[in-house]
Write an enzyme that holds these catalytic residues in place. Structure first.
Site, PDB file in Angstrom:
ATOM      1  N   TYR A  82      69.594  58.617  34.613  1.00 28.03           N
ATOM      2  CA  TYR A  82      69.718  58.144  33.353  1.00 28.03           C
ATOM      3  C   TYR A  82      68.968  59.213  32.400  1.00 28.03           C
ATOM      4  O   TYR A  82      68.093  59.872  32.759  1.00 28.03           O
ATOM      5  CB  TYR A  82      69.000  56.875  33.403  1.00 28.03           C
ATOM      6  CG  TYR A  82      67.566  57.076  33.695  1.00 28.03           C
ATOM      7  CD1 TYR A  82      66.743  56.957  32.635  1.00 28.03           C
ATOM      8  CD2 TYR A  82      67.194  56.972  35.209  1.00 28.03           C
ATOM      9  CE1 TYR A  82      65.360  57.348  32.738  1.00 28.03           C
ATOM     10  CE2 TYR A  82      65.615  57.009  35.184  1.00 28.03           C
ATOM     11  CZ  TYR A  82      64.808  57.064  34.225  1.00 28.03           C
ATOM     12  OH  TYR A  82      63.591  57.232  34.443  1.00 28.03           O
ATOM     13  N   PHE A  97      63.058  59.487  25.515  1.00 28.54           N
ATOM     14  CA  PHE A  97      61.695  59.022  25.866  1.00 28.54           C
ATOM     15  C   PHE A  97      61.391  59.223  27.396  1.00 28.54           C
ATOM     16  O   PHE A  97      60.412  59.236  28.232  1.00 28.54           O
ATOM     17  CB  PHE A  97      61.190  57.495  25.705  1.00 28.54           C
ATOM     18  CG  PHE A  97      62.282  56.554  26.172  1.00 28.54           C
ATOM     19  CD1 PHE A  97      62.254  55.995  27.396  1.00 28.54           C
ATOM     20  CD2 PHE A  97      63.193  55.994  25.204  1.00 28.54           C
ATOM     21  CE1 PHE A  97      63.199  54.914  27.662  1.00 28.54           C
ATOM     22  CE2 PHE A  97      64.127  54.974  25.708  1.00 28.54           C
ATOM     23  CZ  PHE A  97      63.928  54.494  26.837  1.00 28.54           C
ATOM     24  N   ASP A  98      62.626  59.300  28.152  1.00 28.15           N
ATOM     25  CA  ASP A  98      62.736  59.560  29.745  1.00 28.15           C
ATOM     26  C   ASP A  98      64.047  60.149  30.360  1.00 28.15           C
ATOM     27  O   ASP A  98      64.980  59.555  29.619  1.00 28.15           O
ATOM     28  CB  ASP A  98      62.292  58.399  30.541  1.00 28.15           C
ATOM     29  CG  ASP A  98      62.002  58.477  31.861  1.00 28.15           C
ATOM     30  OD1 ASP A  98      61.593  59.741  32.227  1.00 28.15           O
ATOM     31  OD2 ASP A  98      61.710  57.573  32.491  1.00 28.15           O
ATOM     32  N   ILE A 153      63.425  46.967  34.051  1.00 27.16           N
ATOM     33  CA  ILE A 153      63.774  45.912  33.123  1.00 27.16           C
ATOM     34  C   ILE A 153      65.116  45.226  33.307  1.00 27.16           C
ATOM     35  O   ILE A 153      66.113  45.619  33.800  1.00 27.16           O
ATOM     36  CB  ILE A 153      63.942  46.802  31.709  1.00 27.16           C
ATOM     37  CG1 ILE A 153      64.907  47.797  31.565  1.00 27.16           C
ATOM     38  CG2 ILE A 153      62.406  47.687  31.369  1.00 27.16           C
ATOM     39  CD1 ILE A 153      65.009  48.509  30.252  1.00 27.16           C
ATOM     40  N   TYR A 203      61.221  45.919  27.047  1.00 28.91           N
ATOM     41  CA  TYR A 203      59.820  45.952  27.069  1.00 28.91           C
ATOM     42  C   TYR A 203      59.222  44.919  25.855  1.00 28.91           C
ATOM     43  O   TYR A 203      57.870  44.889  25.962  1.00 28.91           O
ATOM     44  CB  TYR A 203      59.194  47.608  26.896  1.00 28.91           C
ATOM     45  CG  TYR A 203      59.548  48.442  27.977  1.00 28.91           C
ATOM     46  CD1 TYR A 203      58.806  48.008  29.162  1.00 28.91           C
ATOM     47  CD2 TYR A 203      60.606  49.242  27.920  1.00 28.91           C
ATOM     48  CE1 TYR A 203      59.109  49.103  30.161  1.00 28.91           C
ATOM     49  CE2 TYR A 203      60.890  49.913  28.860  1.00 28.91           C
ATOM     50  CZ  TYR A 203      60.311  49.878  30.102  1.00 28.91           C
ATOM     51  OH  TYR A 203      60.608  50.773  31.256  1.00 28.91           O
ATOM     52  N   PHE A 253      70.520  53.733  26.826  1.00 28.97           N
ATOM     53  CA  PHE A 253      70.430  54.296  28.434  1.00 28.97           C
ATOM     54  C   PHE A 253      71.982  54.954  28.643  1.00 28.97           C
ATOM     55  O   PHE A 253      73.168  54.310  28.458  1.00 28.97           O
ATOM     56  CB  PHE A 253      69.890  53.579  29.382  1.00 28.97           C
ATOM     57  CG  PHE A 253      68.669  53.271  29.493  1.00 28.97           C
ATOM     58  CD1 PHE A 253      67.817  54.371  30.097  1.00 28.97           C
ATOM     59  CD2 PHE A 253      68.118  52.188  28.878  1.00 28.97           C
ATOM     60  CE1 PHE A 253      66.139  53.918  29.967  1.00 28.97           C
ATOM     61  CE2 PHE A 253      66.730  51.940  28.986  1.00 28.97           C
ATOM     62  CZ  PHE A 253      66.063  52.838  29.640  1.00 28.97           C
TER      63      PHE A 253
END
Length: 148
Positions: free
Chosen positions: A61, A71-72, A91, A117, A134
């Protein structure tokens, strides 16, 4: 004559910039969502097994905020994330959005804050109330990478 073309091109660009927001021109920000949105980007022709609750899965991902900030990314780490689907190890947007995927399938998930979140976010990278985007690819189900 060449200078005249540059003047016309500049005037046209200035006119467009006056009436069109910069993010519309450059694709900077997407809208927040209130419901999970699932976009199938690629699905293998053959899909005999689909991911379901209780399956141990591996997913590659890249996660972004609506302004495009990454962010990731498991792709950058070259290691997919492993978790048991439907067991709240990730999540809620992931448990719902990945359910039913085939190995090799790619989906784009737009996850509302309440399925991500929430109001608290995940400081310092994810602000409170953030919609998350994502790009996902299911790599394996229960250790098998060839279930298509």
């Amino acid at each position: 004559m060449a200078n005249f073309r540059y003047v016309i091109a500049f005037a046209l660009l200035a006119t467009v910039a006056t009436f069109v927001p910069a993010d519309a021109l450059f694709g900077a920000k997407t809208k927040d969502v209130t419901k999970l949105q699932i976009g199938v980007k690629f699905k293998p022709e053959k899909c005999t097994v689909k991911a379901k609750s209780g399956d141990e899965i591996k997913v590659h991902y890249t996660g972004r905020l609506t302004d495009g900030t990454i962010f990731d990314s498991s792709i950058e780490r070259k290691t997919p994330i492993s978790f048991t689907l439907g067991q709240r190890q990730v999540i809620d947007g992931w448990d719902s959005g990945i359910n039913g995927m085939c190995v090799g399938e790619k989906r784009k998930l737009k996850i509302p804050s309440h399925m991500g979140y929430g109001d608290q976010g995940s400081p310092p990278t994810i602000p409170g109330g953030a919609t998350l985007i994502f790009e996902t690819e299911l790599v394996a189900i229960n250790g098998d990478k060839t279930q298509n």
